[in-house]
Design a protein around this motif. Structure first.
Motif, PDB file in Angstrom:
ATOM      1  N   MET A   1      58.472  49.459  58.442  1.00 29.12           N
ATOM      2  CA  MET A   1      58.235  50.899  58.539  1.00 29.12           C
ATOM      3  C   MET A   1      58.493  51.385  59.963  1.00 29.12           C
ATOM      4  SD  MET A   1      57.271  53.793  57.142  1.00 29.12           S
ATOM      5  CE  MET A   1      56.560  53.329  55.572  1.00 29.12           C
ATOM      6  N   ALA A   2      59.230  52.465  60.074  1.00 30.30           N
ATOM      7  CA  ALA A   2      59.526  53.038  61.390  1.00 30.30           C
ATOM      8  C   ALA A   2      58.250  53.517  62.067  1.00 30.30           C
ATOM      9  CB  ALA A   2      60.504  54.206  61.244  1.00 30.30           C
ATOM     10  N   GLN A   3      58.226  53.406  63.377  1.00 26.65           N
ATOM     11  CA  GLN A   3      57.123  53.937  64.188  1.00 26.65           C
ATOM     12  C   GLN A   3      57.704  55.025  65.078  1.00 26.65           C
ATOM     13  OE1 GLN A   3      53.614  52.888  64.009  1.00 26.65           O
ATOM     14  NE2 GLN A   3      54.638  52.373  62.084  1.00 26.65           N
ATOM     15  N   MET A   4      57.390  56.264  64.765  1.00 28.05           N
ATOM     16  CA  MET A   4      58.021  57.398  65.426  1.00 28.05           C
ATOM     17  C   MET A   4      57.436  57.643  66.818  1.00 28.05           C
ATOM     18  SD  MET A   4      60.069  58.013  63.014  1.00 28.05           S
ATOM     19  CE  MET A   4      60.823  59.627  62.975  1.00 28.05           C
ATOM     20  N   LYS A   5      58.325  57.864  67.788  1.00 29.81           N
ATOM     21  CA  LYS A   5      57.905  58.089  69.167  1.00 29.81           C
ATOM     22  C   LYS A   5      58.808  59.111  69.849  1.00 29.81           C
ATOM     23  CE  LYS A   5      54.622  54.968  69.261  1.00 29.81           C
ATOM     24  NZ  LYS A   5      53.208  55.384  69.361  1.00 29.81           N
ATOM     25  N   PHE A   6      58.261  59.723  70.906  1.00 31.04           N
ATOM     26  CA  PHE A   6      59.030  60.570  71.815  1.00 31.04           C
ATOM     27  C   PHE A   6      59.306  59.795  73.095  1.00 31.04           C
ATOM     28  CE2 PHE A   6      56.893  64.367  69.770  1.00 31.04           C
ATOM     29  CZ  PHE A   6      58.060  64.999  69.358  1.00 31.04           C
ATOM     30  N   MET A   7      60.381  60.126  73.770  1.00 29.46           N
ATOM     31  CA  MET A   7      60.611  59.661  75.131  1.00 29.46           C
ATOM     32  C   MET A   7      61.482  60.673  75.847  1.00 29.46           C
ATOM     33  SD  MET A   7      62.420  56.480  76.927  1.00 29.46           S
ATOM     34  CE  MET A   7      63.626  57.640  77.499  1.00 29.46           C
ATOM     35  N   CYS A   8      61.125  61.006  77.085  1.00 26.59           N
ATOM     36  CA  CYS A   8      61.934  61.943  77.858  1.00 26.59           C
ATOM     37  C   CYS A   8      62.599  61.205  79.013  1.00 26.59           C
ATOM     38  CB  CYS A   8      61.078  63.092  78.393  1.00 26.59           C
ATOM     39  SG  CYS A   8      62.054  64.351  79.264  1.00 26.59           S
ATOM     40  N   ASP A   9      63.914  61.306  79.075  1.00 20.45           N
ATOM     41  CA  ASP A   9      64.706  60.695  80.135  1.00 20.45           C
ATOM     42  C   ASP A   9      64.729  61.666  81.324  1.00 20.45           C
ATOM     43  OD1 ASP A   9      66.608  59.600  81.791  1.00 20.45           O
ATOM     44  OD2 ASP A   9      68.083  59.233  80.209  1.00 20.45           O
ATOM     45  N   ALA A  10      63.935  61.361  82.340  1.00 19.90           N
ATOM     46  CA  ALA A  10      63.798  62.269  83.480  1.00 19.90           C
ATOM     47  C   ALA A  10      65.094  62.455  84.247  1.00 19.90           C
ATOM     48  CB  ALA A  10      62.705  61.761  84.426  1.00 19.90           C
TER      49      ALA A  10
END
Length: 204
Positions: free
Chosen positions: A1-10
């Motif tokens: 099962m996918a584990q949804m996440k955010f990430m911001c490339d500064a």
């Protein structure tokens, strides 16, 4: 099962606030509620950097641990949602969250600040109808097979959203392209535990 996440490339964020506008448009949140915001570090200096911040849908979410009414729950794909019908507006989640994600429509005393609101990863929330879900939680793009609008509208693709492994792979490729051959997962002395903010994209 996918584990949804955010990430911001500064290294890619240009502080355009397109993600903030997209979030507000998609979810039609109350005045004063800002589910996503752009934070700028060292503003006006040569090493200025910006990053888009919202609920990070933590694996071990501190908001869930402190909520006295257990209004938080986690979906099978790792998205942290909440039931507004159970929220009493105590604000404990706001004090516990390191990202300042929980928002309240008023700034009054305990129980009078209104129902807590936060980023839902565009996954909606518990409701008996789609209309009620949208009114309480905003858009449910995940049910439509889409990603959060903030990430889809990011003009430089600084803000990434999706399965954690896919997001990590994309960022690793970017770091390698910037000249860090091992993808930043190394024993580089500058990336030590006492300097967690080290950006692998920068040499020296």
């Amino acid at each position: 099962m996918a584990q949804m996440k955010f990430m911001c490339d500064a290294e890619r964020c240009i502080e355009c606030n397109g993600c903030v506008t997209a979030c507000k448009n998609a979810n039609d949140v109350e005045w004063g509620i800002q589910r996503r915001r752009v934070v700028t570090l060292n503003d006006g200096e040569a090493d200025e950097m910006s990053i888009s911040v919202a609920c990070m849908h933590c694996d071990d979410a501190p908001c869930m641990a402190v909520c006295p009414t257990d209004c938080f729950y986690k979906t099978d794909d790792g998205i942290v949602l909440h039931d507004k019908d159970l929220c009493i507006g105590c604000g404990y989640c706001l004090y516990a969250c390191p990202f300042g994600a929980p928002q309240f429509p008023q700034q009054d005393a305990f129980g009078e600040r209104g129902k807590m609101d936060k980023c839902t990863f565009c996954a909606g929330g518990p409701a008996e109808s789609k209309e009620e879900e949208y009114e309480k939680y905003g858009a449910n793009r995940i049910a439509e097979g889409k990603l959060p609008l903030c990430a889809e509208m990011c003009s430089t693709k600084a803000l990434l959203a999706g399965d954690a492994q896919d997001v990590a792979d994309i960022f690793r490729q970017r770091v390698v392209h910037r000249g860090h051959e091992d993808g930043a997962w190394s024993n580089n002395p500058q990336a030590s535990a006492d300097n967690l903010a080290y950006d692998a994209a920068r040499k020296g």
